[in-house]
Design an enzyme around this catalytic site. Sequence first.
Site, PDB file in Angstrom:
ATOM      1  N   PHE A  91       0.823  -1.199   0.000  1.00  0.00           N
ATOM      2  CA  PHE A  91       0.000   0.000   0.000  1.00  0.00           C
ATOM      3  C   PHE A  91       0.865   1.260   0.000  1.00  0.00           C
ATOM      4  CE2 PHE A  91      -3.376  -2.774   1.601  1.00  0.00           C
ATOM      5  CZ  PHE A  91      -4.507  -2.225   1.012  1.00  0.00           C
ATOM      6  N   ASP A  92       0.436   2.265  -0.749  1.00  0.00           N
ATOM      7  CA  ASP A  92       0.901   3.625  -0.551  1.00  0.00           C
ATOM      8  C   ASP A  92       0.117   4.185   0.640  1.00  0.00           C
ATOM      9  OD1 ASP A  92       1.910   6.311  -1.122  1.00  0.00           O
ATOM     10  OD2 ASP A  92      -0.106   6.698  -1.887  1.00  0.00           O
TER      11      ASP A  92
END
Length: 621
Positions: free
Chosen positions: A327-328
């Site tokens: 995930f960002d």
Amino acid sequence: MQSFEATSTLKPALFAGRAKLLVGRHWPLILFCLALAFLVSGLFLALLGGWSTANVLLVSGILLVLSCLLVEIASKLRRKEFGLDLIAALAMATALWFGQYLAGAIVSVMYAGGHFLEFYAHRRAESGMTELLSRVPRSALRISDGEFIEVPIDAISPGDRLLIRRGDVVPVDGTVDGRTAVLDQSALTGEPLPARVLQGEVVLSGASNAGDAFDLIASKAAKDSTYAHVLRLVEQAKQSKAPMFRVADRMGLWFLGLTLLVAAAAVAASGDSVRLLAVLVVATPCPLILAVPVALVAGISKAARRGILIKGAAVLEALSKIDTIVFDKTGTLTIGQPTVSDVLGTDDPDALLRLAGSAELASAHPLGRAIVKEAQSRRLLLSKPVRAAEVAGEGVEAMVDGRRVLVGGPAFVRAKGIEPQMSVADASASALVCVDDRVFGAIRFEDPLRGDAVRAIEDLRTLGIKHISLASGDRLEVAKAIADRLGMDAVEADLSAADKVEIVLRTKALGSVMMVGDGVNDAPALAAADVGLAVARGNLAAAAEAADLVLLKSGLSGIVAALEVARRSRRIALQSVAVGIGLSTVAMAFAGAGLLPPVQGALIQEAIDIAVVLNALRALV
């Protein structure tokens, strides 16, 4: 007269060009309709006794589809791809050789129908990209001799003066000239709070102007700027990415071998060459040609109804195998906008917020909007500011209910002759609030988690995702706090776009990887992952272009829904294939034994097709 003649000459050429483009765009549908028309008209004439004309129509339909199929096979062989198309081509060619035109025509219609369904899946996905990709900066407002000229970004040269309006995406790298610029760089750096860039300081392309318009002196051409560099990273990542193969092609290869083995054994045992055609006809892998694309197109359509844009059937297949997610942070797990987290240095936070919110009504700065929103959420009665004056990126001054109110950073407050108490100024606050020449308090900001972030991570664990990590361009302490709160397995921060690509490639050792992001700096990593997913946000163009699927609606629950749809669609497709191939194998045995002539075999194969297609359509529900 010359003008008329030129126009008369141009119109047919223009019409021909448009017609060619239209035919090319809709050719799979046209091919299917023509094949079906030849079959239906041939059967109609045969019923009326016109067998010679009927055979001409049936042969025409077979030759049309077969010629297109041979071109497709040649193209695949050049790419060293082998699949089920070979069986369909052998069946049609053998039908022509033995004069079994009706059987061959049925096979041609089934193949053309399956080809159209796959083409429809890709077109449906690509059509949703138009609006997203239109956000890429393609032009800029250049100032030349006091005039404003709209020019393509490729025409910008170092030294050109550009006007960057509020909301514009900076098209090239450059330096600020004149007033201070307020920039949203979250798409590039992951930092959610707007940054103040002073005169002479560098601005990177891909950032968005969150404040008033400012002049930019271009320091690089578009092709050499940061945004272009990110797009080059995207292309490199795409080229290094393993291709996605259809399950139909993988299964078609071994089924081709089985078919040829049964056909050869039947001819060798009986000496009847017609059995070769009978076996090929019933073995034509229409369950693979039809069931797989029908189930996957149904899954793509179901996902689209939930606001999930999936770019093709191969993406849906790859998505169904994901077991690792990176995930960002900013704009992905968080909302990507500053909000008020705390009010410091006062015993009456509501009074401070009411005065600050009233003053900030005159400002369009993101932090000012956050203060106003917080005051309104507390149902505080805001007053109209009088003699309001804003210094871009610094702060705002106004008279509120007869009191002088200042809201801004320590430098802004000092410039107004007020020395803030260091205990307040050092309290990690982004804005000080001064009333009547004294510091009233301070306001701290944060980028909060999306409301469904915790639930989404929990649901992903329930689905069997074995490794979830965070890769952020933000500061380590901020990223680690988010990762700890969500119970992630690993966290890395202060990352560039290239760093994220390296992390994705390294994570592939753990399993099939999906990268989830939203900004320009996520685009190369999205392209490098087995599946890249872009979460809807304002500056989504580069990420959407690199991603394999896009969540068009805000919210992380779409990630869970996309995985569920993909897994179910693939499961239904495999069920349909298993049943269809099983029945076809039984029919091959009967055909090899001489108990099933070619035409009857083709009709039985069509009945099998109908059954597997009906089962595949369950993916819509």
